[in-house]
Motif scaffolding. Sequence first.
Motif, PDB file in Angstrom:
ATOM      1  N   LEU A 121       9.745   3.020   7.580  1.00  0.00           N
ATOM      2  CA  LEU A 121       9.911   3.904   8.726  1.00  0.00           C
ATOM      3  C   LEU A 121      10.267   5.315   8.273  1.00  0.00           C
ATOM      4  N   ALA A 122      11.020   5.411   7.192  1.00  0.00           N
ATOM      5  CA  ALA A 122      11.368   6.731   6.675  1.00  0.00           C
ATOM      6  C   ALA A 122      10.093   7.453   6.239  1.00  0.00           C
ATOM      7  N   ARG A 123       9.245   6.729   5.532  1.00  0.00           N
ATOM      8  CA  ARG A 123       7.964   7.291   5.102  1.00  0.00           C
ATOM      9  C   ARG A 123       7.127   7.734   6.285  1.00  0.00           C
ATOM     10  N   ALA A 124       7.106   6.870   7.286  1.00  0.00           N
ATOM     11  CA  ALA A 124       6.304   7.187   8.472  1.00  0.00           C
ATOM     12  C   ALA A 124       6.839   8.439   9.148  1.00  0.00           C
ATOM     13  N   ALA A 125       8.157   8.542   9.213  1.00  0.00           N
ATOM     14  CA  ALA A 125       8.767   9.673   9.894  1.00  0.00           C
ATOM     15  C   ALA A 125       8.416  10.975   9.177  1.00  0.00           C
ATOM     16  N   LYS A 126       8.415  10.951   7.866  1.00  0.00           N
ATOM     17  CA  LYS A 126       8.115  12.160   7.114  1.00  0.00           C
ATOM     18  C   LYS A 126       6.614  12.379   6.986  1.00  0.00           C
TER      19      LYS A 126
ATOM     20  N   GLY B 125      15.076  -1.194  13.846  1.00  0.00           N
ATOM     21  CA  GLY B 125      13.820  -0.527  14.196  1.00  0.00           C
ATOM     22  C   GLY B 125      14.000   0.456  15.337  1.00  0.00           C
ATOM     23  N   GLU B 126      14.630  -0.013  16.405  1.00  0.00           N
ATOM     24  CA  GLU B 126      14.845   0.878  17.551  1.00  0.00           C
ATOM     25  C   GLU B 126      15.685   2.082  17.154  1.00  0.00           C
ATOM     26  N   LEU B 127      16.681   1.810  16.341  1.00  0.00           N
ATOM     27  CA  LEU B 127      17.570   2.891  15.918  1.00  0.00           C
ATOM     28  C   LEU B 127      16.776   3.975  15.199  1.00  0.00           C
ATOM     29  N   LEU B 128      15.974   3.569  14.240  1.00  0.00           N
ATOM     30  CA  LEU B 128      15.210   4.537  13.455  1.00  0.00           C
ATOM     31  C   LEU B 128      14.171   5.226  14.313  1.00  0.00           C
ATOM     32  N   ALA B 129      13.598   4.476  15.258  1.00  0.00           N
ATOM     33  CA  ALA B 129      12.614   5.088  16.148  1.00  0.00           C
ATOM     34  C   ALA B 129      13.284   6.188  16.972  1.00  0.00           C
TER      35      ALA B 129
ATOM     36  N   LYS C 246       0.816  -1.216   0.000  1.00  0.00           N
ATOM     37  CA  LYS C 246       0.000   0.000   0.000  1.00  0.00           C
ATOM     38  C   LYS C 246       0.848   1.263   0.000  1.00  0.00           C
ATOM     39  N   LEU C 247       1.953   1.203   0.714  1.00  0.00           N
ATOM     40  CA  LEU C 247       2.765   2.419   0.823  1.00  0.00           C
ATOM     41  C   LEU C 247       3.893   2.439  -0.208  1.00  0.00           C
ATOM     42  N   GLN C 248       3.896   1.438  -1.063  1.00  0.00           N
ATOM     43  CA  GLN C 248       4.874   1.447  -2.150  1.00  0.00           C
ATOM     44  C   GLN C 248       6.313   1.521  -1.655  1.00  0.00           C
ATOM     45  N   VAL C 249       6.628   0.666  -0.708  1.00  0.00           N
ATOM     46  CA  VAL C 249       8.018   0.608  -0.273  1.00  0.00           C
ATOM     47  C   VAL C 249       8.471  -0.845  -0.340  1.00  0.00           C
ATOM     48  N   ARG C 250       9.753  -1.029  -0.137  1.00  0.00           N
ATOM     49  CA  ARG C 250      10.305  -2.359  -0.348  1.00  0.00           C
ATOM     50  C   ARG C 250      11.152  -2.822   0.830  1.00  0.00           C
ATOM     51  N   SER C 251      11.170  -2.052   1.890  1.00  0.00           N
ATOM     52  CA  SER C 251      11.963  -2.479   3.052  1.00  0.00           C
ATOM     53  C   SER C 251      11.481  -1.764   4.304  1.00  0.00           C
ATOM     54  N   ARG C 252      11.861  -2.330   5.428  1.00  0.00           N
ATOM     55  CA  ARG C 252      11.498  -1.741   6.696  1.00  0.00           C
ATOM     56  C   ARG C 252      12.017  -0.308   6.800  1.00  0.00           C
ATOM     57  N   GLY C 253      13.241  -0.114   6.337  1.00  0.00           N
ATOM     58  CA  GLY C 253      13.833   1.219   6.393  1.00  0.00           C
ATOM     59  C   GLY C 253      12.981   2.241   5.663  1.00  0.00           C
ATOM     60  N   GLU C 254      12.583   1.924   4.446  1.00  0.00           N
ATOM     61  CA  GLU C 254      11.762   2.857   3.677  1.00  0.00           C
ATOM     62  C   GLU C 254      10.444   3.123   4.379  1.00  0.00           C
TER      63      GLU C 254
ATOM     64  N   GLN D 296      22.325   9.029   9.047  1.00  0.00           N
ATOM     65  CA  GLN D 296      21.396   9.799   8.234  1.00  0.00           C
ATOM     66  C   GLN D 296      20.872   8.980   7.071  1.00  0.00           C
ATOM     67  N   LEU D 297      21.767   8.249   6.421  1.00  0.00           N
ATOM     68  CA  LEU D 297      21.347   7.470   5.255  1.00  0.00           C
ATOM     69  C   LEU D 297      20.422   6.333   5.690  1.00  0.00           C
ATOM     70  N   LEU D 298      20.712   5.753   6.854  1.00  0.00           N
ATOM     71  CA  LEU D 298      19.832   4.689   7.354  1.00  0.00           C
ATOM     72  C   LEU D 298      18.443   5.273   7.619  1.00  0.00           C
ATOM     73  N   VAL D 299      18.424   6.464   8.214  1.00  0.00           N
ATOM     74  CA  VAL D 299      17.157   7.118   8.518  1.00  0.00           C
ATOM     75  C   VAL D 299      16.385   7.406   7.225  1.00  0.00           C
ATOM     76  N   ASP D 300      17.127   7.657   6.163  1.00  0.00           N
ATOM     77  CA  ASP D 300      16.466   7.918   4.890  1.00  0.00           C
ATOM     78  C   ASP D 300      15.918   6.638   4.265  1.00  0.00           C
ATOM     79  N   GLY D 301      16.149   5.530   4.924  1.00  0.00           N
ATOM     80  CA  GLY D 301      15.547   4.288   4.455  1.00  0.00           C
ATOM     81  C   GLY D 301      16.464   3.399   3.619  1.00  0.00           C
TER      82      GLY D 301
END
Lengths: 218, 218
Positions: free
Chosen positions: A210-215, B207-211, A200-208, B168-173
């Motif tokens: 969470l990044a989407r969620a953060a923004k 996950g914790e890191l990004l949170a 649904k959110l058009q992402v491909r990894s956990r990182g993306e 920063q790059l990790l945070v960017d997903g």
Amino acid sequence: MPVSAHPIFPVALAIVEDDARVRELLREYLCHQPEFSCPIVVGSVEELWEELELSLVPRVILLDVSLPGQTGLQALPELRKRLPGTDVILQTMHDDPDRIYQALRAGATGYVIKNATSLPQYKQAILDVLAGGAALSPSVARKALLHFQPAPSQQPELLSAREQEVMQLLVDGLSEKQVAARLTLSPETVHTYVKRLYGKLQVRSRGELLARAAKGDL
Amino acid sequence: MPVSAHPIFPVALAIVEDDARVRELLREYLCHQPEFSCPIVVGSVEELWEELELSLVPRVILLDVSLPGQTGLQALPELRKRLPGTDVILQTMHDDPDRIYQALRAGATGYVIKNATSLPQYKQAILDVLAGGAALSPSVARKALLHFQPAPSQQPELLSAREQEVMQLLVDGLSEKQVAARLTLSPETVHTYVKRLYGKLQVRSRGELLARAAKGDL
DNA sequence: GGCCTTGTACCCTAATCAGGGGACAGCGCC
DNA sequence: GGCGCTGTCCCCTGATTAGGGTACAAGGCC
């Protein structure tokens, strides 16, 4: 956690306010309350720094936001660092959302609008922070609340309640297994939700994600 | 933006409160105020939904957080969606930070602690939201403010420039591999950085890191 | 000259995640 | 009575991450 609302000794206040009339009004009223004493009543941040060298550390500082020289807003971070045990209540004429946000981020314990706050309400505000609370004028509180609400984003309607629930826990840093435990679900089920979220959110990894969620909202 | 604080007609309230004594107390006091009328006084969310079918839309809802059946907290998002022009003031006995956060995110306009709020203060809270403000009990406001303050973040000074770059790059997903490519490093090296970040920031998973990053600074 | 912190790189194992698949019950819409 | 969406559960394979090592050059600090 809350400090006694009725301290035995008068609580030392500092009043920083450039308008002499307002300053005197506050001094007249607050300093004649049995609960308070006012060792510091000044018209600028610079004077406040000087007084702090000489005087006892005040328990609460009433600080005007806009002052000649250094503004209250500029002084706040430094103040919080040098007097960590002191609560700072900002006062100003306007409920400008940006300044409110700045002040609250910098650790203000209160933010009151001068012309919407009566003298007894000033007193109550100070008592509230002494009791471990925070004192926000209603209009300020309203502005502050806006920061809690997710930016008008596109997801919420697309994501079901359960999906949002899972999402939230992931954003909080939980693993799929932990989410499963928290929601009393099978890890497989959580995995299914995560897969759906990715779709649904058009992402491909956990990182993306969470990044989407953060923004996006958070 | 602020609505008139002195509406000409009585403002319609809804009261949702399962404790009959408290409910009657509120009804007795609030509904005898000239400013208010109380078309809806119920003991559960389910009853509220029913009444909403029949009755005029209330301007303000006093909603108990914990109720038998659907809780006030659960009902809030739906309520906000179906009655976007209605302000909701939550009331509860406890100032639990999680619930406060949830409620404010979901669009509550007020949050008051029952046993710290007198009847006149209830009235004032309602008048405050009618005037376009928000009504938070001091202890609630204090909890809410915590969310504005950057988490006690020691990072900036502890993390080296390179570590922050990776962070920063990790945070960017990006994945570790992608970070490696971006910085022209070996994936193993990036992995080493990630491990160091985990150590320094006291977390145990991505996950914790990004949170942490999302709340802490970013 | 030691000691510590960085930046860089490698190896290993176990756990978790990504991305496919299938299954079935309930609910609402047409 | 289908069709779609949601909520729940299961299987599989391969990629990635977690966490534990070791290694060495560069630089700062005492």
